[in-house]
Design a protein around this motif. Structure first.
Motif: not given
Length: 428
Positions: A189-197, A256-261, A218-226, A25-29
Motif C-alpha cells: 500500500v502506498d499513499r502519503i497521508t500527512p496529518a491534517p492541519t 519499504l526500502w526506497f520510500l519508507n526507508g 493526501a498526495e495525488p499518487f496512490s498504489e495498491w498491489l494485492i 480507522l485513521g487518515g491512511f485508511h
C-alpha cells in the motif's frame, strides 16, 4: 453560517449495506482503502478505531462522509462515502456482530508494525481483536472471509497467518476453519497521508463550502498491489487502479526500502539539521545526496530492472517535494524501533555480508541515536531506548535493541559512534 458535511450536502447516496469491516480507522485508511472502495456504491464499510473516540464520533455526525483533499489540486478534492458506520474501539458488541455477519466478505487492517502482538497474550492488540471476531464468526455463520492487511510489515499476509496459527494451534476445530475458510491476502500500500492541519480544514471549507470535522489530506499518487483470494467476493478496487498480482514480495521490498526507508532517513537526519517537513528536507542538498546514496546502495539487493528503479526514484523525489503537502518529520520519526528493522536492516546486513559499510545508514543510525538522546521520542520502547542512548557505550546498546548482530558489529558501532560525535559537535 456554514453547513456541516453529510451525505446529502456532499451529493453522496445513502450509506451502503456493510459488506466490509476495517480495523485501524485513521487518515491512511480513509485516503486509501476507503477511497478505492468508494468506486462501488454497493459496498459499505464498518470502520473501527482502537482508542480514538473523537474521529468515529465526528464521522457518525457526518453520516460517514468526509472530504479527501489533495493540496494544490482542487479538481481532485472529493467527498468519500464508503464508510457506512464508524465505531470506537470499545464497541466490542458491534465488532462481534459485524465479524459474525455472513454478508461481510472482507476485513481490511491498517495497523503498526508493533500491532502483531501474540493475541493469546494481548487480547487488546489488533490480532487479539481480530481473533475474537473470527471466533464469533466461526461460532455463528462460519461463512468464508478474506483478511487484507494493509501495512508496512514485510510479507504481511504470511505474518498474519503465522500469528493466527500460533494462537489457535490447540483448538483444532477453530484452526481448521481458519485454514479452510479464511483467506489472507498480501499487499503493498502506498499513499502519503500527512496529518491534517487547521489550514487544511479551512481549505476544505473554501473549496467545497462545507465544514468537515474529519477531512483527509493526501498526495495525488496512490498504489495498491494485492495477492490473494476472495472467497466471498470483494469491492471492484481495480476501478481506481488497484492491481492484482501473483506475488507482491519484490514490490514490498521496493516500497519499504526506497520510500519508507528514505522517509525514515530524512526524518532523523532532517530533524538533526533543523528541518520540520519532508519537503524542507529534500530542499537540502546534503540530505538529497544522502537519500540518493541510500537508494544506490539498496539497488544492489533488489531484483528490479535498473530503468524501472530509476523512474521510481525520480517519482519519489517529486512526491517528497510536492508543494502543499506538509508531511511532518516528527510524525515519520515515531516508532523507529519498529520501522528500522524492516526498512534498513535487510540492506545493512546484505552490505555487511559483502564487506561494505554503507555510509548513508551509518549516518542514519547516528541520527536515530541522537534523536533518542535529545528529541521527543514516541516509540513503544521509548523508556528502554532513551535509557540506552544516554548510558555508557550508547551506540552498542542502542544498536543491540535493533538486533544482536548490529550491536556486536564492532566496525559498525565504531563508525556510528564517530558520526554521532560529529553530530554532537555540529549541534553545539
Amino acid at each position: 453560517m456554514t453547513t456541516r458535511i453529510d451525505r446529502a450536502s456532499a451529493g453522496l447516496p445513502p450509506a451502503a449495506p456493510v459488506r466490509a469491516v476495517h480495523l485501524g480507522l485513521g487518515g491512511f485508511h480513509r485516503s486509501h482503502q476507503a477511497w478505492y472502495t468508494a468506486a462501488s456504491p454497493e459496498w459499505g464499510i464498518a470502520a473501527y478505531t482502537f482508542r480514538n473516540t473523537e474521529l468515529p464520533r465526528a464521522l457518525e455526525q457526518q453520516e460517514g462522509a468526509y472530504t479527501l483533499l489533495v493540496p494544490g489540486a482542487p479538481e481532485a478534492t472529493e467527498a468519500i462515502g464508503s464508510i457506512s458506520r464508524a465505531h470506537p474501539g470499545a464497541d466490542r458488541a458491534s465488532w462481534s456482530r459485524d465479524l459474525a455477519c455472513p454478508d461481510v466478505a472482507v476485513l481490511t487492517l491498517t495497523v503498526t508494525e508493533a500491532a502483531y502482538a501474540a493475541p493469546e497474550r494481548d487480547a487488546d492488540s489488533a490480532t487479539g481483536r481480530l481473533l475474537a471476531g473470527l471466533r464469533e464468526r466461526f461460532r455463528t455463520s462460519g461463512a468464508p472471509i478474506a483478511l487484507v492487511p494493509c501495512d508496512n510489515v514485510p510479507d504481511n499476509g504470511a505474518v498474519l497467518r503465522s500469528v493466527l496459527r500460533a494462537a489457535t494451534r490447540d483448538d483444532l476445530r477453530f484452526s481448521g476453519w481458519l485454514e479452510e475458510q479464511v483467506s489472507i491476502a498480501s499487499t503493498v500500500v502506498d499513499r502519503i497521508t500527512p496529518a491534517p492541519t487547521p489550514r487544511d480544514v479551512r481549505e476544505v471549507l473554501d473549496t467545497t463550502g462545507l465544514r468537515d470535522e474529519a477531512p483527509v489530506v493526501a498526495e495525488p499518487f496512490s498504489e495498491w498491489l494485492i495477492s490473494g483470494d476472495f472467497p466471498a467476493g470483494r469491492p471492484p478496487w481495480e476501478l481506481r487502479g488497484a492491481r492484482f498480482v501473483d506475488d507482491v514480495g519484490v514490490y514490498q521490498q521496493r516500497k519499504l526500502w526506497f520510500l519508507n526507508g528514505a522517509h525514515t532517513l530524512l526524518a532523523y537526519a532532517g530533524l538533526a539539521r533543523g528541518h520540520r517537513t519532508v519537503r524542507e528536507a529534500v530542499g537540502d542538498d546534503v540530505l538529497v545526496e544522502m537519500v540518493q546514496a541510500w537508494w544506490q546502495t539498496a539497488s544492489r539487493h533488489i531484483p528490479i530492472d535498473a530503468a524501472e528503479l530509476a523512474e521510481y526514484r525520480r517519482r519519489l523525489i517529486e512526491r517528497f517535494a510536492a508543494p502543499g503537502l506538509r508531511h511532518e518529520l516528527a510524525q515519520i520519526a515515531e516508532g523507529g524501533s519498529q520501522k528500522i528493522p524492516a526498512r534498513w536492516l535487510p540492506v545493512l546486513r546484505a552490505e555487511r555480508a559483502a564487506g561494505r559499510l554503507p555510509e548513508p545508514l551509518v549516518r542514519g543510525l547516528a541520527a536515530w541515536v541522537a534523536h533518542l538522546r535529545v528529541g521527543e521520542v514516541r516509540d513503544p520502547r521509548a523508556a528502554e531506548l532513551v535509557g540506552s542512548a544516554r548510558a555508557a557505550d550508547p551506540v552498542r546498546r542502542t544498536l543491540s535493541a535493533l538486533g544482536p548482530d548490529a550491536g556486536a558489529d564492532d566496525e559498525l558501532v565504531s563508525a556510528v559512534g564517530a558520526e554521532l560525535a560529529t553530530l554532537a559537535k555540529a549541534g553545539n
